[in-house]
Design a protein around this motif. Structure first.
Motif, PDB file in Angstrom:
ATOM      1  N   ASP A 131       0.852  -1.349  -0.147  1.00  0.00           N
ATOM      2  CA  ASP A 131      -0.106  -0.416   0.147  1.00  0.00           C
ATOM      3  C   ASP A 131       1.251   0.865   0.192  1.00  0.00           C
ATOM      4  N   GLU A 132      -0.160   2.267   0.404  1.00  0.00           N
ATOM      5  CA  GLU A 132       1.111   3.573  -0.025  1.00  0.00           C
ATOM      6  C   GLU A 132       1.726   3.843   1.294  1.00  0.00           C
ATOM      7  N   ASP A 133       1.873   2.934   1.983  1.00  0.00           N
ATOM      8  CA  ASP A 133       2.466   3.502   3.232  1.00  0.00           C
ATOM      9  C   ASP A 133       4.070   2.251   3.424  1.00  0.00           C
ATOM     10  N   VAL A 134       4.263   1.865   2.009  1.00  0.00           N
ATOM     11  CA  VAL A 134       5.792   1.205   2.310  1.00  0.00           C
ATOM     12  C   VAL A 134       6.251   1.677   1.139  1.00  0.00           C
ATOM     13  N   ALA A 135       7.513   1.920   2.286  1.00  0.00           N
ATOM     14  CA  ALA A 135       9.331   2.727   1.438  1.00  0.00           C
ATOM     15  C   ALA A 135       9.745   1.737   0.624  1.00  0.00           C
ATOM     16  N   VAL A 136      10.036   0.580   1.366  1.00  0.00           N
ATOM     17  CA  VAL A 136      10.291  -0.785   0.659  1.00  0.00           C
ATOM     18  C   VAL A 136      10.520  -1.389   0.303  1.00  0.00           C
ATOM     19  N   VAL A 137      11.204  -1.992  -0.404  1.00  0.00           N
ATOM     20  CA  VAL A 137      10.771  -3.820  -0.422  1.00  0.00           C
ATOM     21  C   VAL A 137      11.997  -4.577  -0.659  1.00  0.00           C
ATOM     22  N   LEU A 138      12.647  -5.228  -0.395  1.00  0.00           N
ATOM     23  CA  LEU A 138      13.447  -6.165  -0.612  1.00  0.00           C
ATOM     24  C   LEU A 138      13.103  -7.778  -0.132  1.00  0.00           C
ATOM     25  N   LEU A 139      13.810  -8.240  -1.608  1.00  0.00           N
ATOM     26  CA  LEU A 139      13.599  -9.430  -1.940  1.00  0.00           C
ATOM     27  C   LEU A 139      14.662  -9.817  -2.375  1.00  0.00           C
ATOM     28  N   THR A 140      14.273 -11.789  -1.771  1.00  0.00           N
ATOM     29  CA  THR A 140      15.231 -12.636  -2.397  1.00  0.00           C
ATOM     30  C   THR A 140      15.061 -12.647  -4.113  1.00  0.00           C
ATOM     31  N   HIS A 141      16.202 -12.156  -4.846  1.00  0.00           N
ATOM     32  CA  HIS A 141      15.708 -13.464  -6.616  1.00  0.00           C
ATOM     33  C   HIS A 141      14.767 -15.120  -6.551  1.00  0.00           C
ATOM     34  N   VAL A 142      16.626 -15.266  -6.215  1.00  0.00           N
ATOM     35  CA  VAL A 142      16.148 -16.999  -6.197  1.00  0.00           C
ATOM     36  C   VAL A 142      16.428 -17.523  -4.383  1.00  0.00           C
ATOM     37  N   ASP A 143      15.619 -17.968  -3.897  1.00  0.00           N
ATOM     38  CA  ASP A 143      15.426 -18.497  -2.295  1.00  0.00           C
ATOM     39  C   ASP A 143      16.366 -19.556  -2.402  1.00  0.00           C
ATOM     40  N   TYR A 144      17.166 -18.666  -1.201  1.00  0.00           N
ATOM     41  CA  TYR A 144      18.092 -19.490  -0.933  1.00  0.00           C
ATOM     42  C   TYR A 144      18.102 -21.399  -0.607  1.00  0.00           C
ATOM     43  N   ARG A 145      16.778 -21.624   0.263  1.00  0.00           N
ATOM     44  CA  ARG A 145      16.256 -22.952   0.579  1.00  0.00           C
ATOM     45  C   ARG A 145      15.877 -23.569  -0.352  1.00  0.00           C
ATOM     46  N   THR A 146      14.918 -23.095  -1.183  1.00  0.00           N
ATOM     47  CA  THR A 146      14.251 -23.989  -2.388  1.00  0.00           C
ATOM     48  C   THR A 146      14.685 -23.425  -4.015  1.00  0.00           C
ATOM     49  N   GLY A 147      15.275 -22.391  -3.694  1.00  0.00           N
ATOM     50  CA  GLY A 147      15.699 -22.452  -5.495  1.00  0.00           C
ATOM     51  C   GLY A 147      14.652 -22.048  -6.141  1.00  0.00           C
ATOM     52  N   ARG A 148      13.322 -21.676  -5.480  1.00  0.00           N
ATOM     53  CA  ARG A 148      12.596 -20.859  -6.176  1.00  0.00           C
ATOM     54  C   ARG A 148      12.507 -19.416  -6.339  1.00  0.00           C
ATOM     55  N   MET A 149      12.656 -18.808  -7.601  1.00  0.00           N
ATOM     56  CA  MET A 149      12.778 -17.531  -8.304  1.00  0.00           C
ATOM     57  C   MET A 149      11.193 -16.726  -8.871  1.00  0.00           C
ATOM     58  N   HIS A 150      11.526 -15.063  -8.163  1.00  0.00           N
ATOM     59  CA  HIS A 150      10.749 -14.785  -8.279  1.00  0.00           C
ATOM     60  C   HIS A 150      11.124 -14.075 -10.204  1.00  0.00           C
ATOM     61  N   ASP A 151       9.696 -13.388 -10.765  1.00  0.00           N
ATOM     62  CA  ASP A 151       9.846 -12.859 -12.175  1.00  0.00           C
ATOM     63  C   ASP A 151      10.144 -11.219 -11.687  1.00  0.00           C
ATOM     64  N   MET A 152      11.128 -11.474 -11.603  1.00  0.00           N
ATOM     65  CA  MET A 152      11.509  -9.444 -11.531  1.00  0.00           C
ATOM     66  C   MET A 152      11.184  -8.596 -12.366  1.00  0.00           C
ATOM     67  N   ALA A 153      10.994  -9.085 -13.297  1.00  0.00           N
ATOM     68  CA  ALA A 153      10.417  -7.358 -13.877  1.00  0.00           C
ATOM     69  C   ALA A 153       8.518  -7.145 -13.867  1.00  0.00           C
ATOM     70  N   GLU A 154       8.217  -8.091 -13.107  1.00  0.00           N
ATOM     71  CA  GLU A 154       6.643  -8.101 -12.978  1.00  0.00           C
ATOM     72  C   GLU A 154       6.385  -7.852 -11.629  1.00  0.00           C
ATOM     73  N   VAL A 155       7.136  -8.126 -10.498  1.00  0.00           N
ATOM     74  CA  VAL A 155       7.633  -8.241  -9.134  1.00  0.00           C
ATOM     75  C   VAL A 155       7.665  -6.435  -9.151  1.00  0.00           C
ATOM     76  N   THR A 156       9.073  -5.900  -9.777  1.00  0.00           N
ATOM     77  CA  THR A 156       8.936  -4.497 -10.133  1.00  0.00           C
ATOM     78  C   THR A 156       8.159  -3.895 -10.199  1.00  0.00           C
ATOM     79  N   ARG A 157       7.574  -4.603 -10.617  1.00  0.00           N
ATOM     80  CA  ARG A 157       6.197  -3.183 -11.641  1.00  0.00           C
ATOM     81  C   ARG A 157       5.265  -3.281 -10.301  1.00  0.00           C
ATOM     82  N   ARG A 158       4.590  -4.373  -9.550  1.00  0.00           N
ATOM     83  CA  ARG A 158       3.642  -4.447  -8.680  1.00  0.00           C
ATOM     84  C   ARG A 158       4.200  -3.219  -7.466  1.00  0.00           C
ATOM     85  N   ILE A 159       5.501  -3.176  -7.421  1.00  0.00           N
ATOM     86  CA  ILE A 159       6.381  -2.418  -6.186  1.00  0.00           C
ATOM     87  C   ILE A 159       5.863  -0.886  -6.216  1.00  0.00           C
TER      88      ILE A 159
END
Length: 425
Positions: A171-199
């Motif tokens: 929401d509009e109270d969020v200043a910054v989002v810290l995300l791991t591109h590839v999860d260190y435990r499972t290896g799951r990877m974010h869609d960087m462009a799409e997630v960045t767009r939503r942020i």
């Protein structure tokens, strides 16, 4: 793209050897010093040693330090190394010259970048991160919350794959989002462009942790319109234990970004020795103090290898290696031992590691390591296998599964000695 041989009804070791013979990256494997009799699948934790590293570091010690002495700050370009070596990292993350600077530890660089990102959104009091982030990310955020809270710590909202989701907390109270591109435990990877767009849609700034993706999967920070990124260099980049982290700052933020630590190497004119701080232009202001030059010299050797490889071939081989491993686990281990693949099976959502959930995982991994197959364990129940396309072979994958099956069948992991835990798992 899938290697055609992986579509065969039956995969055997001979098939894997044939794949290695046809592999365009196989020539690079000989550039690494890999011990005989070892299948090394822990490059997602510490990369292997390039053969040229020791000689280069020795030359830096004996010539640049031993003979050049303090003159090497100028003559050997020591002072500029955080930028010149940073420029070697840049093509691997979709960045340009002058956008990357080497830092200290990853934890320090996350602190630097996250504080700078949050300061770009004054008045907003929420930081978002992932519950499953590598713990140091969350620990560092606690300091950021207190530092920027003005006596009342900033709020932290944590997301997870099983909820709450990113959309639930943005929401509009969020200043910054810290995300791991590839999860260190499972290896799951974010869609960087799409997630960045939503942020960006709510006006927030994103900091990407690239520790488990740089050098293993495609990263295009500029193309994704990202804001900040931090990564380590001792995993897939093979810089060696303790090699420095890096910080990337998008060009549109460089003039306004205010890092947390304002050290003298980040000063506009450090050798004027003025009392007041004046930030250097661009990403150089994220420098703090004297760089770890011996570590940087080791990293520089490894990074120059990347000029000889195609990043598309890296990703293609990574997916083929992980696909082969998953298929062999499915066929040989899951039916009899209930071994669960927790890494996403969809190629677009998978980094370059495969994690398995299995009871007594620590003991099983120790038995594997004793037999020359090196992965690692992450509590409470995951064993991880990292596949580094520069030096992991298809035969390595076959041999790893073969050895794991032998360990499970023989139940050797039940021996009490395998339960004794070292400091590092």
């Amino acid at each position: 793209m899938t290697t055609p041989a992986l579509g065969r009804p039956t995969i055997d070791r001979e098939t894997c050897v044939a794949l290695d013979a046809a592999d365009p990256l196989s020539r690079i494997r000989s550039r690494f010093s890999l011990p005989d009799g070892v299948v090394y699948l822990d490059g997602n934790s510490l990369g292997a040693l390039p053969r040229d590293t020791a000689a280069h570091v020795q030359r830096v010690i004996t010539e640049e330090w031993g003979t050049g002495l303090i003159r090497s700050w100028n003559d050997a370009g020591w002072f500029a190394k955080p930028q010149t070596v940073g420029d070697l990292v840049a093509p691997l993350i979709g960045a340009g010259p002058g956008q990357v600077v080497l830092g200290d530890s990853t934890s320090s660089s996350i602190f630097q970048a996250t504080v700078a990102a949050a300061r770009l959104r004054p008045g907003r009091r929420v930081i978002v991160a992932e519950r499953g982030s590598f713990p140091t990310d969350l620990y560092v955020l606690e300091s950021v919350q207190e530092l920027l809270g003005g006596g009342r710590p900033l709020e932290r909202r944590l997301i997870a794959d099983d909820g709450p989701t990113l959309d639930d907390v943005l929401d509009e109270d969020v200043a910054v989002v810290l995300l791991t591109h590839v999860d260190y435990r499972t290896g799951r990877m974010h869609d960087m462009a799409e997630v960045t767009r939503r942020i960006h849609a709510v006006g927030a700034v994103v900091v990407w942790d690239l520790c488990h993706s740089v050098g293993a999967v495609p990263v295009d920070l500029v193309g994704a319109d990202a804001d900040f990124a931090v990564g380590c260099t001792y995993k897939y980049l093979n810089g060696g234990p303790g090699s420095p982290s890096f910080i990337w700052v998008a060009e549109q933020h460089q003039a306004d970004a205010r890092p947390a630590l304002t050290g003298w190497h980040g000063h506009a004119k450090p050798f004027d020795f003025t009392v007041d701080y004046a930030p250097a232009s661009g990403v150089e202001r994220f420098r703090v103090g004297t760089p770890q030059l011996l570590s940087m010299s080791a990293l520089e050797v490894s990074l120059r290898l990347w000029a000889e490889v195609d990043l598309g071939e890296i990703r293609e081989k990574s997916l083929c290696l992980t696909e082969l491993f998953i298929s062999l686990v499915d066929a040989r281990l899951t039916p009899r031992w209930g071994v669960e693949v927790v890494t996403p099976r969809e190629p677009a959502r998978r980094g370059s590691q495969v994690s398995l959930r299995v009871g007594s995982g620590y003991e099983i991994m120790q038995a594997l390591i004793e037999r020359g197959v090196i992965g690692d364990f992450r509590a409470p129940d995951l064993i991880r296998f990292g596949f580094t396309p520069l030096y992991t072979s298809y035969a390595d994958v076959w041999d790893a599964v073969d050895t794991l099956e032998s360990v499970l069948d023989g139940e050797v992991w039940r021996e009490p000695r395998f339960a004794r835990r070292g400091t590092v798992t």
